[in-house]
Every structure is written in structure tokens, then in C-alpha cells.
Design a protein around this motif. Structure first.
Motif, mmCIF file in Angstrom:
data_model
loop_
_atom_site.group_PDB
_atom_site.id
_atom_site.type_symbol
_atom_site.label_atom_id
_atom_site.label_comp_id
_atom_site.label_asym_id
_atom_site.label_seq_id
_atom_site.Cartn_x
_atom_site.Cartn_y
_atom_site.Cartn_z
ATOM 1 N N LEU A 2 -56.088 13.138 34.069
ATOM 2 C CA LEU A 2 -57.117 12.510 33.236
ATOM 3 C C LEU A 2 -58.109 13.614 32.864
ATOM 4 C CD1 LEU A 2 -57.558 9.633 35.779
ATOM 5 C CD2 LEU A 2 -56.981 9.411 33.313
ATOM 6 N N THR A 3 -58.218 14.783 33.634
ATOM 7 C CA THR A 3 -59.393 15.734 33.277
ATOM 8 C C THR A 3 -58.615 16.387 32.031
ATOM 9 O OG1 THR A 3 -59.841 16.314 35.655
ATOM 10 C CG2 THR A 3 -60.279 17.728 34.103
ATOM 11 N N ALA A 4 -57.599 16.592 32.090
ATOM 12 C CA ALA A 4 -56.867 17.192 30.859
ATOM 13 C C ALA A 4 -57.011 16.471 29.573
ATOM 14 C CB ALA A 4 -55.484 17.593 30.804
ATOM 15 N N GLY A 5 -56.744 14.943 29.618
ATOM 16 C CA GLY A 5 -56.994 14.213 28.543
ATOM 17 C C GLY A 5 -58.372 14.208 27.991
ATOM 18 N N MET A 6 -59.446 13.931 28.739
ATOM 19 C CA MET A 6 -60.743 13.808 28.561
ATOM 20 C C MET A 6 -61.494 15.091 27.893
ATOM 21 S SD MET A 6 -62.652 11.405 31.396
ATOM 22 C CE MET A 6 -62.037 12.153 33.080
ATOM 23 N N THR A 7 -60.853 16.381 28.581
ATOM 24 C CA THR A 7 -61.445 17.572 27.902
ATOM 25 C C THR A 7 -60.635 18.040 26.724
ATOM 26 O OG1 THR A 7 -59.766 18.621 29.593
ATOM 27 C CG2 THR A 7 -62.121 18.634 30.212
ATOM 28 N N PHE A 8 -59.472 17.681 26.586
ATOM 29 C CA PHE A 8 -58.677 17.912 25.109
ATOM 30 C C PHE A 8 -59.231 17.037 24.021
ATOM 31 C CE2 PHE A 8 -55.752 20.351 27.226
ATOM 32 C CZ PHE A 8 -54.906 21.272 26.252
ATOM 33 N N TYR A 9 -59.760 15.857 24.434
ATOM 34 C CA TYR A 9 -60.437 14.903 23.508
ATOM 35 C C TYR A 9 -61.533 15.811 22.901
ATOM 36 C CZ TYR A 9 -63.054 10.820 21.704
ATOM 37 O OH TYR A 9 -63.973 9.960 21.052
ATOM 38 N N CYS A 10 -62.377 16.081 23.933
ATOM 39 C CA CYS A 10 -63.831 16.809 23.419
ATOM 40 C C CYS A 10 -63.585 18.194 22.683
ATOM 41 C CB CYS A 10 -64.453 17.096 24.665
ATOM 42 S SG CYS A 10 -64.921 15.593 25.633
ATOM 43 N N THR A 11 -62.553 18.850 23.346
ATOM 44 C CA THR A 11 -62.390 20.110 22.708
ATOM 45 C C THR A 11 -61.894 19.899 21.350
ATOM 46 O OG1 THR A 11 -62.177 21.120 24.820
ATOM 47 C CG2 THR A 11 -61.419 22.329 22.994
ATOM 48 N N LEU A 12 -60.640 19.344 20.999
ATOM 49 C CA LEU A 12 -59.902 19.098 19.825
ATOM 50 C C LEU A 12 -60.799 18.378 18.633
ATOM 51 C CD1 LEU A 12 -56.291 18.733 20.705
ATOM 52 C CD2 LEU A 12 -57.670 20.826 20.240
ATOM 53 N N ALA A 13 -61.579 17.557 19.170
ATOM 54 C CA ALA A 13 -62.603 17.049 18.445
ATOM 55 C C ALA A 13 -63.454 17.988 17.735
ATOM 56 C CB ALA A 13 -63.517 15.707 18.982
ATOM 57 N N THR A 14 -63.987 18.999 18.586
ATOM 58 C CA THR A 14 -65.002 20.068 18.218
ATOM 59 C C THR A 14 -64.416 20.966 17.391
ATOM 60 O OG1 THR A 14 -66.068 19.821 20.479
ATOM 61 C CG2 THR A 14 -66.498 21.801 19.345
ATOM 62 N N VAL A 15 -63.072 21.322 17.546
ATOM 63 C CA VAL A 15 -62.180 22.306 16.966
ATOM 64 C C VAL A 15 -62.197 21.780 15.317
ATOM 65 C CG1 VAL A 15 -60.281 23.555 16.375
ATOM 66 C CG2 VAL A 15 -61.516 23.731 18.737
ATOM 67 N N ALA A 16 -61.817 20.450 15.367
ATOM 68 C CA ALA A 16 -61.470 19.695 14.241
ATOM 69 C C ALA A 16 -62.687 19.594 13.314
ATOM 70 C CB ALA A 16 -60.588 18.628 14.462
ATOM 71 N N HIS A 17 -63.982 19.332 13.816
ATOM 72 C CA HIS A 17 -64.979 18.868 13.077
ATOM 73 C C HIS A 17 -66.076 19.918 13.194
ATOM 74 C CE1 HIS A 17 -63.489 14.938 12.420
ATOM 75 N NE2 HIS A 17 -63.042 14.995 13.412
ATOM 76 N N LEU A 18 -66.058 21.117 13.748
ATOM 77 C CA LEU A 18 -67.090 22.155 13.851
ATOM 78 C C LEU A 18 -67.352 22.568 12.397
ATOM 79 C CD1 LEU A 18 -68.949 23.335 15.671
ATOM 80 C CD2 LEU A 18 -67.360 25.293 15.881
ATOM 81 N N ILE A 19 -66.506 22.921 11.482
ATOM 82 C CA ILE A 19 -66.853 23.459 10.196
ATOM 83 C C ILE A 19 -67.762 22.030 9.566
ATOM 84 C CG2 ILE A 19 -65.951 23.848 8.063
ATOM 85 C CD1 ILE A 19 -63.949 25.637 9.251
ATOM 86 N N GLY A 20 -67.295 20.983 9.534
ATOM 87 C CA GLY A 20 -67.869 19.779 9.032
ATOM 88 C C GLY A 20 -69.255 19.721 9.639
ATOM 89 N N TYR A 21 -69.329 19.766 10.921
ATOM 90 C CA TYR A 21 -70.688 19.613 11.473
ATOM 91 C C TYR A 21 -71.635 20.485 11.082
ATOM 92 C CZ TYR A 21 -73.952 20.051 15.838
ATOM 93 O OH TYR A 21 -74.829 20.010 16.581
ATOM 94 N N LEU A 22 -71.189 22.011 10.766
ATOM 95 C CA LEU A 22 -72.178 22.962 10.292
ATOM 96 C C LEU A 22 -72.292 22.699 8.844
ATOM 97 C CD1 LEU A 22 -70.811 26.013 12.254
ATOM 98 C CD2 LEU A 22 -72.924 24.788 12.625
ATOM 99 N N LEU A 23 -71.396 22.472 8.177
ATOM 100 C CA LEU A 23 -71.701 22.027 6.634
ATOM 101 C C LEU A 23 -72.709 21.110 6.657
ATOM 102 C CD1 LEU A 23 -67.839 22.053 5.112
ATOM 103 C CD2 LEU A 23 -69.781 23.793 4.724
ATOM 104 N N ASP A 24 -72.728 19.980 7.568
ATOM 105 C CA ASP A 24 -73.641 18.698 7.391
ATOM 106 C C ASP A 24 -75.047 19.356 7.624
ATOM 107 O OD1 ASP A 24 -71.860 16.833 6.978
ATOM 108 O OD2 ASP A 24 -72.030 15.988 8.974
ATOM 109 N N MET A 25 -75.278 20.763 8.090
ATOM 110 C CA MET A 25 -76.430 21.210 8.550
ATOM 111 C C MET A 25 -76.783 22.206 7.428
ATOM 112 S SD MET A 25 -76.487 22.142 12.643
ATOM 113 C CE MET A 25 -76.671 20.617 13.650
ATOM 114 N N ARG A 26 -76.011 22.082 6.360
ATOM 115 C CA ARG A 26 -76.348 23.052 5.068
ATOM 116 C C ARG A 26 -76.064 24.521 5.144
ATOM 117 N NH1 ARG A 26 -76.605 18.204 4.298
ATOM 118 N NH2 ARG A 26 -78.059 16.877 3.182
ATOM 119 N N TYR A 27 -75.062 24.525 6.042
ATOM 120 C CA TYR A 27 -74.542 25.945 6.094
ATOM 121 C C TYR A 27 -73.402 25.941 4.985
ATOM 122 C CZ TYR A 27 -76.881 27.305 10.322
ATOM 123 O OH TYR A 27 -77.880 27.551 11.257
#
Length: 410
Positions: free
Chosen positions: A228-253
Motif C-alpha cells: 500500500l505504501t508503494a502504491g500510494m507513493t508511486f502514484y504521487c511520484t510518477l504523477a510528479t515526474v510525468a507532469h512536472l514539465i507541464g506544471y512549470l510550463l503552466d507557470m510560464r517557464y
């Protein structure tokens, strides 16, 4: 040379993580904007490809122990590196969404053959002593993949466009293929003992004394708490990895600066991988693990705030916290249950963490389509990381408990 060979295998495991993670997961998001622009997909539809990869990886992962027993780590690495090169070349020629989904089915096979479980088992076969440090070295490859491929992919994209970039990147798995053919061996193949194991049948038997069978492991609270710990942390981490560039592009970088964010994230993960693997060889693993959870949670909350002043601090904290947790999750599983059934145990945990990771990537994209920003996506991540504290309180060393029972029975 014999004393150095186990560490060479840790380096090979690191290379496997670098190539497989870098090409299938961490660097791929650089091309998202180009794919969305050319084909007009929604973000959720595009990110569904990663859910396909990770769910299929999880479905096959419980059988990784059987595969390793039958064909060996070396054969899996060879097959996976060849398939990865072919799939990447095909990526440069896609014309429809279904073709992308088909390639990501192939990526699932690549991750089964060359990814996390194979890397951890390769290292665990070679180490009894210094296992935490060695696993930390192997997992550094996953962190380096984000640092290297984020910048490399941006450079290739700017000079060659996305299609030719995929064709050039199809050459990267050749490095892993050469290493697998010429270097990767098991201790049995080399006529050697794992580092820290004494010679003699009694000593070898003692090294696995107290190991839990797969069936016994499934009956423990520790196993399900880890899953369960692995499932929840992988949810969060892979979401961050996959969307971090989009997140920063939204901030106008711009794209180059946004890729720096991914580089910072994985640079901090790299620090966490090695540092906390080393620390865990010397002090209480559970305490270190919970400290990593707290650091990761602080980073997630900063990202959820959508405040540009907190974003880079949030990226750094999330990265270093995850780096430690990533290493210690693997180490906890091997040390808690032993090496005898590690392939099946890690494989079954991967069902949960891969599914969680895939859902995190996909749902965060869907949330962005619905709300227009990443606030809800990272709020969900913050809640899930907080819940991992409850699960991790159930961890215990099941192998140590079994040894105590055997001693009492004797």
C-alpha cells in the motif's frame, strides 16, 4: 577483480535503471507538447499510454521470479534492451494514438525485463553485506535518467524535431545490450559467493535461514503495508515526474527551464537514493523511512499551493524524500522477507505500485483537463503521502521474527 565484481554488477543494475527508466518514463514527457500539438489529443488521452505501460508491468511482475529462475537476469536484460531500441524507433513513425498505446505495451515488457525488480534482484544476488548501499547505487540509475534524458531530449528536440529525436534515442539501449552480453553474470556463473557470505554449505544455508516463503509473506501485515505504501507513493511520484514539465510550463517557464526542474528533481532523488541507502546500513531503517515521508509530504504541499515562490523548494524536497523512500522500500522488502522468494514478493508489490503509478499519471492529466491547473492533482498527492504514515507503522522485520521463533522452537 573478484572483490570488485559485485560492485560492477551494482553498476550494471544502475545502467539498466538509467536506460529503461529514462526512455520509458522519466525523459518521455519532454515530447508531450510536440505530440499534443501535432495530433490534438487531450492530455488525459495521451497520458493514458503510461497507465497501459504500468498496469501491464504490474500484471506480469509477479512472475519475474519464475522468469529469472528459467532464463536468468542476463537473458532478460539482452531481450529488453533489443525490444526497447525497436520500440523507440517505431515511436518516431507513429501517426495515430492507438500506435502510441501499442508501443507502450512493448514498454511494459521492457520494464519487466530491464527495470526495477530485475535490478534489485541482480544486486541482492551479489550482496549480503552492504546490500543497502548496493541497492542505493543501482537505484541511482533511475535518478540519473531524469537528469540526463531531460536535458538530452530537449537538445535533440530543438535540433532535430520529435520524430528524428526518437530515432536517435533508439541507439541508447545498445549500451545496455553490450553490458548485458559482456559483463552481467550471477555468482554461480562466476563461481563466486555474494559479498559478505562465508564459504561452506552451512554458511550459505545460514544466509537464507529464516527467509519467508511467498505464501508466508502474503500472510503478514508487513507485506500489505509495504504494498500500500508503494502504491500510494508511486502514484504521487510518477504523477510528479510525468507532469512536472507541464506544471512549470503552466507557470510560464520555457521548455529549457522546465526541463531544469525535472533535472533538479532527479538530482535530489539521486542524493536520496545513495545517501539514505548508506545511512540505512547503519541506523534504524524504519525511522529513516518515516523521515523521508515527512520531507516528501512537505514538498508535495508546496507544489499543491501552485505558488511560484515555493515551486523549486517543493521540487527539491519531494525529490530527496522520494529518493530515500525509493531505496528503502526495496531494502525493506528484501530484508524483511529474505532473498529466497524476493522475485515473487517484489513482483507482487509491483502490481500495486505500478497500478498506482499509472493511475497517478493518468488521473493527474484528467484533473488538469477538468480544472485547467495542477492544484487538485498535487492536493491528492499530499493526502496520499500523509496516508503512507499509517501504513508504514505496520512494518516489521518478519525474517528476524521468524528466526526468533525458530530459536525458541530449538
Amino acid at each position: 577483480m573478484k572483490r570488485a565484481y559485485p560492485w560492477l554488477m551494482a553498476a550494471c543494475a544502475m545502467l539498466a535503471m538509467l536506460v529503461s527508466n529514462g526512455l520509458t518514463m522519466t525523459g518521455l514527457s519532454v515530447f508531450d507538447g510536440s505530440l499534443l500539438h501535432e495530433f490534438g489529443f487531450s492530455l488525459g488521452a495521451l497520458k493514458f499510454r503510461d497507465l497501459i505501460t504500468l498496469v501491464l508491468t504490474g500484471a506480469v511482475a509477479p512472475f519475474i521470479g519464475i522468469l529469472i529462475d528459467r532464463v536468468g537476469v542476463r537473458a532478460l536484460l539482452i531481450a529488453g534492451s533489443i525490444l526497447l531500441g525497436v520500440a523507440y524507433f517505431a515511436y518516431g513513425h507513429v501517426t495515430a494514438l492507438w500506435q502510441i498505446y501499442a508501443i507502450h505495451v512493448a514498454f511494459a515488457a521492457v520494464l519487466v525485463a530491464t527495470g526495477l525488480n530485475v535490478a534489485v534482484i541482480l544486486v541482492s544476488q551479489w550482496f549480503v553485506k552492504h546490500r543497502g548501499t548496493a541497492i542505493g547505487i543501482a537505484l541511482v540509475g533511475g535518478s540519473l535518467s531524469g537528469v540526463i534524458f531531460a536535458k538530452l531530449n530537449v537538445t535533440l528536440l530543438q535540433h532535430f524535431g520529435w520524430r528524428m529525436s526518437f530515432e536517435w534515442l533508439a541507439l541508447a539501449p545498445v549500451i545496455l545490450l553490450v553490458a548485458a552480453i559482456w559483463l552481467v553474470r550471477s555468482p554461480k556463473d562466476k563461481g563466486m559467493l555474494p559479498l559478505g557470505m562465508e564459504a561452506g554449505a552451512d554458511a550459505q544455508a545460514a544466509s537464507t535461514r529464516g527467509d519467508l516463503s511467498y505464501a508466508d509473506a502474503l500472510r503478514t501485515r508487513t507485506f500489505w503495508a509495504l504494498a500500500l505504501t508503494a502504491g500510494m507513493t508511486f502514484y504521487c511520484t510518477l504523477a510528479t515526474v510525468a507532469h512536472l514539465i507541464g506544471y512549470l510550463l503552466d507557470m510560464r517557464y520555457d521548455l529549457a527551464k522546465a526541463s531544469d526542474g525535472l533535472g533538479l528533481f532527479f538530482g535530489m532523488v539521486l542524493v536520496g537514493n545513495f545517501l539514505f541507502g548508506l545511512i540505512a546500513d547503519h541506523i534504524n531503517q524504519k525511522a529513516v523511512f518515516m523521515a523521508n515521508q515527512a520531507v516528501m509530504l512537505a514538498g508535495a504541499i508546496m507544489l499543491a499551493s501552485l505558488n511560484i515562490h515555493f515551486a523549486w523548494y517543493g521540487i527539491a524536497l519531494f525529490g530527496v524524500g522520494w529518493g530515500g523512500m525509493y531505496t528503502l522500500l526495496q531494502l525493506q522488502a528484501v530484508n524483511s522477507f529474505g532473498i529466497s522468494s524476493a522475485g515473487k514478493i517484489l513482483g507482487t508489490i509491483t502490481v500495486v505500485d505500478a497500478t498506482g503509478g499509472g493511475l497517478g499519471i493518468w488521473l493527474t492529466g484528467v484533473f488538469h483537463d477538468r480544472t485547467g491547473n495542477y492544484g487538485l492533482g498535487f492536493t491528492v498527492c499530499s493526502v496520499l503521502i500523509a496516508l503512507t504514515f499509517l501504513a508504514s507503522m505496520q512494518f516489521r522485520d518478519e525474517r528476524k521474527a521468524r528466526l526468533a521463533q525458530l530459536a525458541q522452537a530449538a
